[in-house]
Design a protein around this motif. Structure first.
Motif, PDB file in Angstrom:
ATOM      1  N   LYS A 130      -7.198 -25.674  -7.264  1.00  0.00           N
ATOM      2  CA  LYS A 130      -5.803 -25.217  -7.327  1.00  0.00           C
ATOM      3  C   LYS A 130      -5.709 -23.691  -7.350  1.00  0.00           C
ATOM      4  CE  LYS A 130      -4.012 -29.385  -9.552  1.00  0.00           C
ATOM      5  NZ  LYS A 130      -5.243 -30.186  -9.363  1.00  0.00           N
ATOM      6  N   ILE A 131      -6.347 -23.083  -6.359  1.00  0.00           N
ATOM      7  CA  ILE A 131      -6.375 -21.631  -6.262  1.00  0.00           C
ATOM      8  C   ILE A 131      -5.341 -21.161  -5.243  1.00  0.00           C
ATOM      9  CG2 ILE A 131      -7.756 -19.630  -5.561  1.00  0.00           C
ATOM     10  CD1 ILE A 131     -10.171 -21.017  -6.727  1.00  0.00           C
ATOM     11  N   ALA A 132      -4.493 -20.267  -5.668  1.00  0.00           N
ATOM     12  CA  ALA A 132      -3.523 -19.638  -4.776  1.00  0.00           C
ATOM     13  C   ALA A 132      -4.156 -18.402  -4.143  1.00  0.00           C
ATOM     14  CB  ALA A 132      -2.267 -19.248  -5.544  1.00  0.00           C
ATOM     15  N   VAL A 133      -3.917 -18.227  -2.854  1.00  0.00           N
ATOM     16  CA  VAL A 133      -4.400 -17.045  -2.137  1.00  0.00           C
ATOM     17  C   VAL A 133      -3.209 -16.376  -1.466  1.00  0.00           C
ATOM     18  CG1 VAL A 133      -5.868 -16.153  -0.286  1.00  0.00           C
ATOM     19  CG2 VAL A 133      -6.681 -18.042  -1.729  1.00  0.00           C
ATOM     20  N   TRP A 134      -3.018 -15.117  -1.762  1.00  0.00           N
ATOM     21  CA  TRP A 134      -1.938 -14.331  -1.152  1.00  0.00           C
ATOM     22  C   TRP A 134      -2.555 -13.161  -0.412  1.00  0.00           C
ATOM     23  CZ3 TRP A 134       1.381 -10.138  -3.849  1.00  0.00           C
ATOM     24  CH2 TRP A 134       2.431  -9.744  -3.004  1.00  0.00           C
ATOM     25  N   ARG A 135      -2.212 -13.029   0.867  1.00  0.00           N
ATOM     26  CA  ARG A 135      -2.652 -11.853   1.593  1.00  0.00           C
ATOM     27  C   ARG A 135      -1.770 -10.670   1.221  1.00  0.00           C
ATOM     28  NH1 ARG A 135      -3.598 -10.626   8.078  1.00  0.00           N
ATOM     29  NH2 ARG A 135      -4.674  -8.651   7.708  1.00  0.00           N
ATOM     30  N   PHE A 136      -2.395  -9.530   0.993  1.00  0.00           N
ATOM     31  CA  PHE A 136      -1.683  -8.344   0.529  1.00  0.00           C
ATOM     32  C   PHE A 136      -2.104  -7.166   1.406  1.00  0.00           C
ATOM     33  CE2 PHE A 136      -1.042  -5.072  -3.000  1.00  0.00           C
ATOM     34  CZ  PHE A 136       0.343  -5.107  -2.924  1.00  0.00           C
ATOM     35  N   HIS A 137      -1.641  -7.204   2.636  1.00  0.00           N
ATOM     36  CA  HIS A 137      -2.021  -6.207   3.629  1.00  0.00           C
ATOM     37  C   HIS A 137      -0.856  -5.283   3.972  1.00  0.00           C
ATOM     38  CE1 HIS A 137      -2.672  -4.654   7.728  1.00  0.00           C
ATOM     39  NE2 HIS A 137      -3.952  -4.636   7.403  1.00  0.00           N
ATOM     40  N   ASP A 138       0.160  -5.837   4.598  1.00  0.00           N
ATOM     41  CA  ASP A 138       1.294  -5.027   5.037  1.00  0.00           C
ATOM     42  C   ASP A 138       1.968  -4.329   3.847  1.00  0.00           C
ATOM     43  OD1 ASP A 138       0.634  -6.196   7.422  1.00  0.00           O
ATOM     44  OD2 ASP A 138       2.436  -7.435   7.571  1.00  0.00           O
ATOM     45  N   TYR A 139       2.134  -5.064   2.765  1.00  0.00           N
ATOM     46  CA  TYR A 139       2.823  -4.505   1.603  1.00  0.00           C
ATOM     47  C   TYR A 139       2.011  -3.397   0.940  1.00  0.00           C
ATOM     48  CZ  TYR A 139       6.258  -8.276   1.901  1.00  0.00           C
ATOM     49  OH  TYR A 139       7.249  -9.114   2.324  1.00  0.00           O
ATOM     50  N   TRP A 140       0.699  -3.548   0.848  1.00  0.00           N
ATOM     51  CA  TRP A 140      -0.114  -2.541   0.174  1.00  0.00           C
ATOM     52  C   TRP A 140      -0.182  -1.258   0.999  1.00  0.00           C
ATOM     53  CZ3 TRP A 140      -0.509  -1.089  -4.270  1.00  0.00           C
ATOM     54  CH2 TRP A 140      -1.642  -0.604  -4.914  1.00  0.00           C
ATOM     55  N   HIS A 141      -0.189  -1.394   2.325  1.00  0.00           N
ATOM     56  CA  HIS A 141      -0.135  -0.205   3.165  1.00  0.00           C
ATOM     57  C   HIS A 141       1.246   0.446   3.104  1.00  0.00           C
ATOM     58  CE1 HIS A 141      -4.073  -0.100   4.953  1.00  0.00           C
ATOM     59  NE2 HIS A 141      -4.000  -1.356   5.358  1.00  0.00           N
ATOM     60  N   ALA A 142       2.288  -0.355   2.859  1.00  0.00           N
ATOM     61  CA  ALA A 142       3.644   0.181   2.794  1.00  0.00           C
ATOM     62  C   ALA A 142       3.954   0.828   1.445  1.00  0.00           C
ATOM     63  CB  ALA A 142       4.671  -0.922   3.074  1.00  0.00           C
ATOM     64  N   HIS A 143       3.144   0.543   0.443  1.00  0.00           N
ATOM     65  CA  HIS A 143       3.316   1.178  -0.865  1.00  0.00           C
ATOM     66  C   HIS A 143       3.207   2.694  -0.705  1.00  0.00           C
ATOM     67  CE1 HIS A 143       1.983   2.600  -4.886  1.00  0.00           C
ATOM     68  NE2 HIS A 143       2.786   1.662  -5.327  1.00  0.00           N
ATOM     69  N   ARG A 144       3.908   3.431  -1.561  1.00  0.00           N
ATOM     70  CA  ARG A 144       3.820   4.884  -1.534  1.00  0.00           C
ATOM     71  C   ARG A 144       3.270   5.392  -2.851  1.00  0.00           C
ATOM     72  NH1 ARG A 144       3.086   4.176   2.661  1.00  0.00           N
ATOM     73  NH2 ARG A 144       4.264   4.665   4.533  1.00  0.00           N
ATOM     74  N   PRO A 145       2.049   5.956  -2.845  1.00  0.00           N
ATOM     75  CA  PRO A 145       1.224   6.179  -1.662  1.00  0.00           C
ATOM     76  C   PRO A 145       0.609   4.878  -1.148  1.00  0.00           C
ATOM     77  CG  PRO A 145      -0.027   6.749  -3.613  1.00  0.00           C
ATOM     78  CD  PRO A 145       1.377   6.427  -4.078  1.00  0.00           C
ATOM     79  N   ASP A 146       0.193   4.886   0.121  1.00  0.00           N
ATOM     80  CA  ASP A 146      -0.525   3.755   0.705  1.00  0.00           C
ATOM     81  C   ASP A 146      -1.660   3.378  -0.252  1.00  0.00           C
ATOM     82  OD1 ASP A 146      -2.698   2.426   2.126  1.00  0.00           O
ATOM     83  OD2 ASP A 146      -1.724   2.961   3.999  1.00  0.00           O
ATOM     84  N   GLY A 147      -1.665   2.114  -0.719  1.00  0.00           N
ATOM     85  CA  GLY A 147      -2.630   1.711  -1.733  1.00  0.00           C
ATOM     86  C   GLY A 147      -4.069   1.807  -1.286  1.00  0.00           C
ATOM     87  N   ILE A 148      -4.318   1.464  -0.021  1.00  0.00           N
ATOM     88  CA  ILE A 148      -5.687   1.544   0.491  1.00  0.00           C
ATOM     89  C   ILE A 148      -6.120   3.003   0.586  1.00  0.00           C
ATOM     90  CG2 ILE A 148      -7.172   1.140   2.480  1.00  0.00           C
ATOM     91  CD1 ILE A 148      -6.602  -1.395   0.900  1.00  0.00           C
ATOM     92  N   ARG A 149      -5.291   3.830   1.165  1.00  0.00           N
ATOM     93  CA  ARG A 149      -5.639   5.237   1.327  1.00  0.00           C
ATOM     94  C   ARG A 149      -5.827   5.922  -0.017  1.00  0.00           C
ATOM     95  NH1 ARG A 149      -5.719   8.737   5.412  1.00  0.00           N
ATOM     96  NH2 ARG A 149      -5.365  10.938   4.981  1.00  0.00           N
ATOM     97  N   LYS A 150      -4.971   5.609  -0.980  1.00  0.00           N
ATOM     98  CA  LYS A 150      -5.072   6.195  -2.314  1.00  0.00           C
ATOM     99  C   LYS A 150      -6.417   5.864  -2.950  1.00  0.00           C
ATOM    100  CE  LYS A 150      -4.007   7.688  -6.483  1.00  0.00           C
ATOM    101  NZ  LYS A 150      -4.195   9.123  -6.828  1.00  0.00           N
ATOM    102  N   GLY A 151      -6.810   4.599  -2.882  1.00  0.00           N
ATOM    103  CA  GLY A 151      -8.091   4.208  -3.453  1.00  0.00           C
ATOM    104  C   GLY A 151      -9.262   4.883  -2.778  1.00  0.00           C
ATOM    105  N   MET A 152      -9.191   5.011  -1.452  1.00  0.00           N
ATOM    106  CA  MET A 152     -10.275   5.645  -0.712  1.00  0.00           C
ATOM    107  C   MET A 152     -10.387   7.133  -1.055  1.00  0.00           C
ATOM    108  SD  MET A 152     -11.501   3.128   0.923  1.00  0.00           S
ATOM    109  CE  MET A 152     -12.662   3.989   1.968  1.00  0.00           C
ATOM    110  N   LEU A 153      -9.255   7.821  -1.109  1.00  0.00           N
ATOM    111  CA  LEU A 153      -9.282   9.249  -1.426  1.00  0.00           C
ATOM    112  C   LEU A 153      -9.815   9.496  -2.831  1.00  0.00           C
ATOM    113  CD1 LEU A 153      -5.886  10.425   0.119  1.00  0.00           C
ATOM    114  CD2 LEU A 153      -8.181  10.977   0.951  1.00  0.00           C
ATOM    115  N   ASP A 154      -9.451   8.636  -3.775  1.00  0.00           N
ATOM    116  CA  ASP A 154      -9.933   8.801  -5.146  1.00  0.00           C
ATOM    117  C   ASP A 154     -11.446   8.656  -5.213  1.00  0.00           C
ATOM    118  OD1 ASP A 154      -7.366   9.204  -5.994  1.00  0.00           O
ATOM    119  OD2 ASP A 154      -7.213   7.380  -7.197  1.00  0.00           O
ATOM    120  N   VAL A 155     -11.974   7.622  -4.571  1.00  0.00           N
ATOM    121  CA  VAL A 155     -13.414   7.387  -4.614  1.00  0.00           C
ATOM    122  C   VAL A 155     -14.176   8.510  -3.904  1.00  0.00           C
ATOM    123  CG1 VAL A 155     -15.262   5.887  -3.760  1.00  0.00           C
ATOM    124  CG2 VAL A 155     -13.284   4.898  -4.919  1.00  0.00           C
TER     125      VAL A 155
END
Length: 297
Positions: A130-155
């Motif tokens: 009973k595992i729910a899976v949600w894709r979080f692609h378009d929304y995370w890129h649309a976040h301000r700042p872009d969530g993926i880019r923010k994580g990459m820049l920090d690392v």
């Protein structure tokens, strides 16, 4: 109330209206401490932070599970691999939030693969536990700042080189490309990269384009920002690499470094954990790396 109605309408397109009739959403109220958050409630509180959400068309839908099921723990990852599912089960978590597809194509369509034992095994594992899976692609890129880019820049330690009005360009102190490559490989745990260009070239203007934004996007960015190097996640061989090869032959001092899709974005899903934790107090949230499937000979 309008946002709440739009969110429910968006979910109903994916799951069917019948599933949504019993979702215990309570707009404007804090969930009772003794009542665990549901999958739908977690999705709703995340979407409240995304400009323009919910989107009328998106791949960010539930791939398994139901919005009304209580959450026992949340896993952030790049891909919902079988290994990630098994680790989620061992951790007692029943909600996986993944950046990329679960079923081997962008829209997670399964009709074409319905008789595959690989697909059936993964679906059965998700259903059994009973595992729910949600894709979080378009929304995370649309976040301000872009969530993926923010994580990459920090690392990478490059946040100070980024300006919102010139994204995706970074302007940094002059650095040999070979040094940049070594830094990126070490910080992102990348074993090898693909290079078109000169490893001894000194770089100051760097285009950071993780993931797979596509050849046209890469080329238009190069034309606009005139970088010394573009660092991308992946690229079709007949698109960006060929453009860079011709640009160099034409006389431009520009290089291309292909990092690999997964490892060029993974830090963004790891950063998501710290972003989400304060929003879901009492819920276990952890990152499980899906890792790079390739070995190199």
């Amino acid at each position: 109330m309008a946002n709440r109605r739009q969110f429910i309408a968006g979910l109903s397109q994916t799951l069917g209206a019948a599933y949504l009739l019993n979702i215990p959403f309570c707009a404007g109220a804090t969930p009772v401490a003794s009542a665990p958050l549901t999958v739908g409630q977690v999705m709703e509180l995340i979407l409240k932070t995304i400009p323009g959400a919910p989107f009328p068309k998106t791949v960010d839908t539930l791939k398994s599970g139901r919005p009304e099921q209580p959450v026992t723990g949340i896993i952030s990852t790049m891909f919902t691999t079988i290994e990630v599912i098994e680790q989620a089960i061992a951790a007692g978590a029943n909600f996986i939030i993944a950046h990329e597809p679960t079923f081997y194509n962008h829209a997670d369509e399964t009709d074409w693969l319905k008789d595959s034992p690989v697909l059936q095994h993964k679906q059965a594992l998700l259903d059994k536990h009973k595992i729910a899976v949600w894709r979080f692609h378009d929304y995370w890129h649309a976040h301000r700042p872009d969530g993926i880019r923010k994580g990459m820049l920090d690392v990478l330690g490059w946040s100070q080189y980024s300006q919102a009005d010139t994204e995706p360009l970074l302007v940094m102190p002059p650095t040999p490309l070979n040094t940049l490559i070594g830094h990126v490989k070490q910080k992102l745990d990348i074993k090898t990269v693909r290079l078109v260009g000169d490893r001894n070239q000194v770089c100051r203007r760097v285009l950071l384009m993780p993931g797979a934004s596509g050849g046209r996007s890469h080329i238009m960015a190069v034309e606009k920002y005139r970088p010394d190097v573009i660092l991308c996640g992946e690229a079709n061989e007949w698109e960006t690499p060929e453009y860079i090869r011709d640009a160099r032959r034409q006389g431009q001092q520009v290089s291309l470094v292909v990092l690999g899709h997964i490892m060029s974005e993974a830090a963004g899903m790891e950063w998501f954990v710290n972003w989400l934790k304060p929003k879901v107090p009492g819920v276990s949230v952890r990152y499980i790396p899906s890792g790079n499937p390739f070995t190199y000979e």
